[in-house]
Design a protein around this motif. Sequence first.
Motif, PDB file in Angstrom:
ATOM      1  N   ILE A  40      37.538  41.831  50.330  1.00  0.00           N
ATOM      2  CA  ILE A  40      38.007  41.467  49.511  1.00  0.00           C
ATOM      3  C   ILE A  40      38.201  42.137  48.162  1.00  0.00           C
ATOM      4  O   ILE A  40      38.516  41.869  46.939  1.00  0.00           O
ATOM      5  CB  ILE A  40      36.966  39.945  48.933  1.00  0.00           C
ATOM      6  N   ARG A  41      37.180  43.253  47.723  1.00  0.00           N
ATOM      7  CA  ARG A  41      37.340  43.827  47.258  1.00  0.00           C
ATOM      8  C   ARG A  41      39.096  44.536  46.256  1.00  0.00           C
ATOM      9  O   ARG A  41      38.498  45.022  44.899  1.00  0.00           O
ATOM     10  CB  ARG A  41      36.308  45.535  46.612  1.00  0.00           C
ATOM     11  N   PHE A  42      39.784  44.551  46.678  1.00  0.00           N
ATOM     12  CA  PHE A  42      40.694  45.341  46.430  1.00  0.00           C
ATOM     13  C   PHE A  42      41.838  44.377  45.860  1.00  0.00           C
ATOM     14  O   PHE A  42      42.872  44.380  44.780  1.00  0.00           O
ATOM     15  CB  PHE A  42      41.732  45.677  47.822  1.00  0.00           C
ATOM     16  N   ILE A  43      41.238  43.051  45.704  1.00  0.00           N
ATOM     17  CA  ILE A  43      41.901  41.792  45.156  1.00  0.00           C
ATOM     18  C   ILE A  43      41.886  42.241  43.349  1.00  0.00           C
ATOM     19  O   ILE A  43      43.037  42.248  42.647  1.00  0.00           O
ATOM     20  CB  ILE A  43      41.698  40.554  45.361  1.00  0.00           C
ATOM     21  N   LYS A  44      40.988  42.313  43.015  1.00  0.00           N
ATOM     22  CA  LYS A  44      40.852  43.260  41.482  1.00  0.00           C
ATOM     23  C   LYS A  44      41.549  44.069  40.976  1.00  0.00           C
ATOM     24  O   LYS A  44      42.268  43.958  39.661  1.00  0.00           O
ATOM     25  CB  LYS A  44      39.890  43.039  41.277  1.00  0.00           C
TER      26      LYS A  44
ATOM     27  N   TYR B 193      42.293  33.689  48.904  1.00  0.00           N
ATOM     28  CA  TYR B 193      41.760  33.246  49.466  1.00  0.00           C
ATOM     29  C   TYR B 193      43.391  33.376  50.630  1.00  0.00           C
ATOM     30  O   TYR B 193      42.993  33.854  52.137  1.00  0.00           O
ATOM     31  CB  TYR B 193      41.275  31.939  50.506  1.00  0.00           C
ATOM     32  N   LEU B 194      44.315  33.070  50.785  1.00  0.00           N
ATOM     33  CA  LEU B 194      45.892  33.223  50.783  1.00  0.00           C
ATOM     34  C   LEU B 194      46.121  34.614  51.153  1.00  0.00           C
ATOM     35  O   LEU B 194      46.610  34.729  52.080  1.00  0.00           O
ATOM     36  CB  LEU B 194      46.541  31.698  50.867  1.00  0.00           C
ATOM     37  N   PHE B 195      45.618  34.597  50.275  1.00  0.00           N
ATOM     38  CA  PHE B 195      45.779  36.252  50.169  1.00  0.00           C
ATOM     39  C   PHE B 195      45.532  37.281  51.519  1.00  0.00           C
ATOM     40  O   PHE B 195      45.618  37.913  52.293  1.00  0.00           O
ATOM     41  CB  PHE B 195      45.390  37.460  49.556  1.00  0.00           C
TER      42      PHE B 195
ATOM     43  N   ARG C  34      35.602  30.188  42.048  1.00  0.00           N
ATOM     44  CA  ARG C  34      36.651  32.120  41.818  1.00  0.00           C
ATOM     45  C   ARG C  34      35.579  32.299  40.443  1.00  0.00           C
ATOM     46  O   ARG C  34      35.421  32.271  39.636  1.00  0.00           O
ATOM     47  CB  ARG C  34      37.827  31.358  41.220  1.00  0.00           C
ATOM     48  N   SER C  35      34.409  33.827  41.065  1.00  0.00           N
ATOM     49  CA  SER C  35      34.393  33.561  40.217  1.00  0.00           C
ATOM     50  C   SER C  35      34.320  35.831  39.652  1.00  0.00           C
ATOM     51  O   SER C  35      33.909  35.497  38.514  1.00  0.00           O
ATOM     52  CB  SER C  35      32.573  35.123  41.140  1.00  0.00           C
ATOM     53  N   GLY C  36      35.598  36.015  40.117  1.00  0.00           N
ATOM     54  CA  GLY C  36      36.534  37.547  39.249  1.00  0.00           C
ATOM     55  C   GLY C  36      35.688  38.613  39.921  1.00  0.00           C
ATOM     56  O   GLY C  36      36.039  39.374  39.367  1.00  0.00           O
ATOM     57  N   ASN C  37      34.497  38.444  40.653  1.00  0.00           N
ATOM     58  CA  ASN C  37      34.007  39.880  40.994  1.00  0.00           C
ATOM     59  C   ASN C  37      34.626  40.219  41.934  1.00  0.00           C
ATOM     60  O   ASN C  37      34.137  41.347  42.324  1.00  0.00           O
ATOM     61  CB  ASN C  37      32.302  39.337  40.744  1.00  0.00           C
ATOM     62  N   TYR C  38      34.964  39.261  42.906  1.00  0.00           N
ATOM     63  CA  TYR C  38      35.558  39.643  43.965  1.00  0.00           C
ATOM     64  C   TYR C  38      34.578  40.503  44.963  1.00  0.00           C
ATOM     65  O   TYR C  38      35.338  41.321  45.439  1.00  0.00           O
ATOM     66  CB  TYR C  38      37.208  40.172  43.877  1.00  0.00           C
ATOM     67  N   ASP C  39      32.800  40.212  44.899  1.00  0.00           N
ATOM     68  CA  ASP C  39      32.732  41.237  46.002  1.00  0.00           C
ATOM     69  C   ASP C  39      31.944  40.307  46.910  1.00  0.00           C
ATOM     70  O   ASP C  39      32.680  39.522  47.516  1.00  0.00           O
ATOM     71  CB  ASP C  39      30.716  41.096  45.078  1.00  0.00           C
ATOM     72  N   LYS C  40      30.912  40.442  47.957  1.00  0.00           N
ATOM     73  CA  LYS C  40      30.948  40.088  49.533  1.00  0.00           C
ATOM     74  C   LYS C  40      30.163  38.622  49.279  1.00  0.00           C
ATOM     75  O   LYS C  40      30.599  37.906  50.319  1.00  0.00           O
ATOM     76  CB  LYS C  40      30.559  40.890  50.359  1.00  0.00           C
TER      77      LYS C  40
END
Length: 594
Positions: free
Chosen positions: A379-383, A419-421, A454-460
């Motif tokens: 998930i960290r790669f999405i940003k 999520y779909l990514f 969707r927080s935008g943080n893209y963390d765990k």
Amino acid sequence: MCRIAGLIAEGLNQSQIRASVTAMCNTMQHGGPDDEGIYEDESAGLAFGHRRLSIIDLSKNGHQPMTDPRNRVWITFNGEIYNYRELRANLERSGVTFNTQTDTEVLIQVYCKWGTSGFNKLRGIFAFALYDSARFETYLVRDSSGVKPLYYSSNRQRLAFASEIKAFKAAGIATQPNTVWPVLLLAYGHIPEPQTTLKDVYSLPKGHYLCRNKNGSVKLEKYTCEVIGDQILTINGAEDGIRHLLNASVKRQMLSDAPIGVFLSGGIDSSILSLLANEEGGEQLKTISIFFNEKQYNERQYQNAVLKKIAGNTNTHLVTERDFSKHFPDILAAMDMPTTDGINSWFISKYAHDTGLKAVLSGIGADELFGGYPSFKRIRFIKQLRRFPASLLLKTSRLSIGNFKRLSYLAYDHSAADYLFLRGLYTVSDIALILNIHEAEVSQILFDQNTHSRSGNYDKLHAAWYETNIYMQNQLLRDTDVMSMCHGLEVRVPFLDEDLQAFTSHIDPAIRFEKGRPKQLLIDSFKDILPQAVWNRPKMGFTFPLQQWMKNNPDVVNTGRYKGSFAKKTIEGFKSGTTHWSQAFALYQVQAHV
């Protein structure tokens, strides 16, 4: 654990209402083979139906629908209230008397004393309908984790509800298909709540209740409250709390007047539950395990490492490709809605039922709580990926390289696209080709509402929200319930205990997720009892050799049954090994229904 249904309708005579509810209950008989009942109030145009699977108080005292001594409140209830004994003691101290040993009667009295504020006092897995005849109000209520399903269809003249979608069709209450479900299945691999396969039939949100008053107006309310507490900043504090609360959860969920066991896959989660349940159940405990001839999927050595430490009765079952082919039609028939999951749950539930069990513990929820999935790292790669131009990201959908095509989802500025990514099956352009519709129509269906957090943080923590509220909610829990109940089996989920979840949510993420291997905090919390062979191994999950077995299934790989060149090409890719079985399975189900 049961199946429930009901109908309140203006403009229908009582015999029609009764016939509809009877048809709904008969369709769900598999989930409640021990007893049946119907309550009617002709003045309200109401009927409640019930199919019973007897777990607590096996006597006739547990017959439902059930009422209070004044016949004011009627209930049809599916599930278990794990803290019913504590609630009963509290109520008895205030002068309430009880006539049965059931948790159903306690549930009625909780409402009589506290009203809707009493719903938040419940600890368990449940879905129920309650009719307050004095107030002419009907309530539909679902547990805080959404373990038990409850579907409804509502307008001014009517409210219908049931534990399964097929019940609405059987009674002729809702028969028109929801035209968007094929898009959702091809994207997600399941049909996300609140959508279903039927038009105007929806899933009641977890932790909510629906109230219908005498005028026919309906409101949806959240009854769960945010748990406020101090953050847990020490490893020792986190481990001590997890040990104590999971032990308490297992002990509470072992309560049963019917035989109970544990699903033991050989993974970390089910192994911990088996070892804790052994402390409570001892020689009376039964474990149910599956193994395969295919070595890469066989977890027998890990199962045996746990079985050496427990005193209960061991039940292991070899599942072969021949078994899969034989039961494949039965599995499809058992599905309440199309899904790419549930095959494993069907088999393990069948063997548990054949062993004489009525209830089992399952390790669902641990991966979501403690970071057990690859998405927690990805998930960290999405940003960073979202920094690329949308036009460039869209072009990746034309690639022929498997999962890289999912990069195209990040061209859409929507939480569902994230999520779909991470977990999607087909891209927007591929879905449009399969269904012969425009890409704009697909994207509108998938992204027309912001239904996800969707927080935008893209963390765990963000990944945990996705895995809990989308994947676990809509796929793992729903399919486990459907496949277990088709065998008359209740599945309990100790990791989803309300107190354990609340405690875990307060653990500093740096402790909860960042300790090396996935679920390291959970492993360390039980290292004194968990065999090293189990925790010091690659993650496998409860997986079947479906890539091979489906490829050898003539019905699935018969390209002549598929419509359109893209669908045929996809199945050819599956036969050659370039397409995942879940994509082929989703396509197979869509083509069978559309």
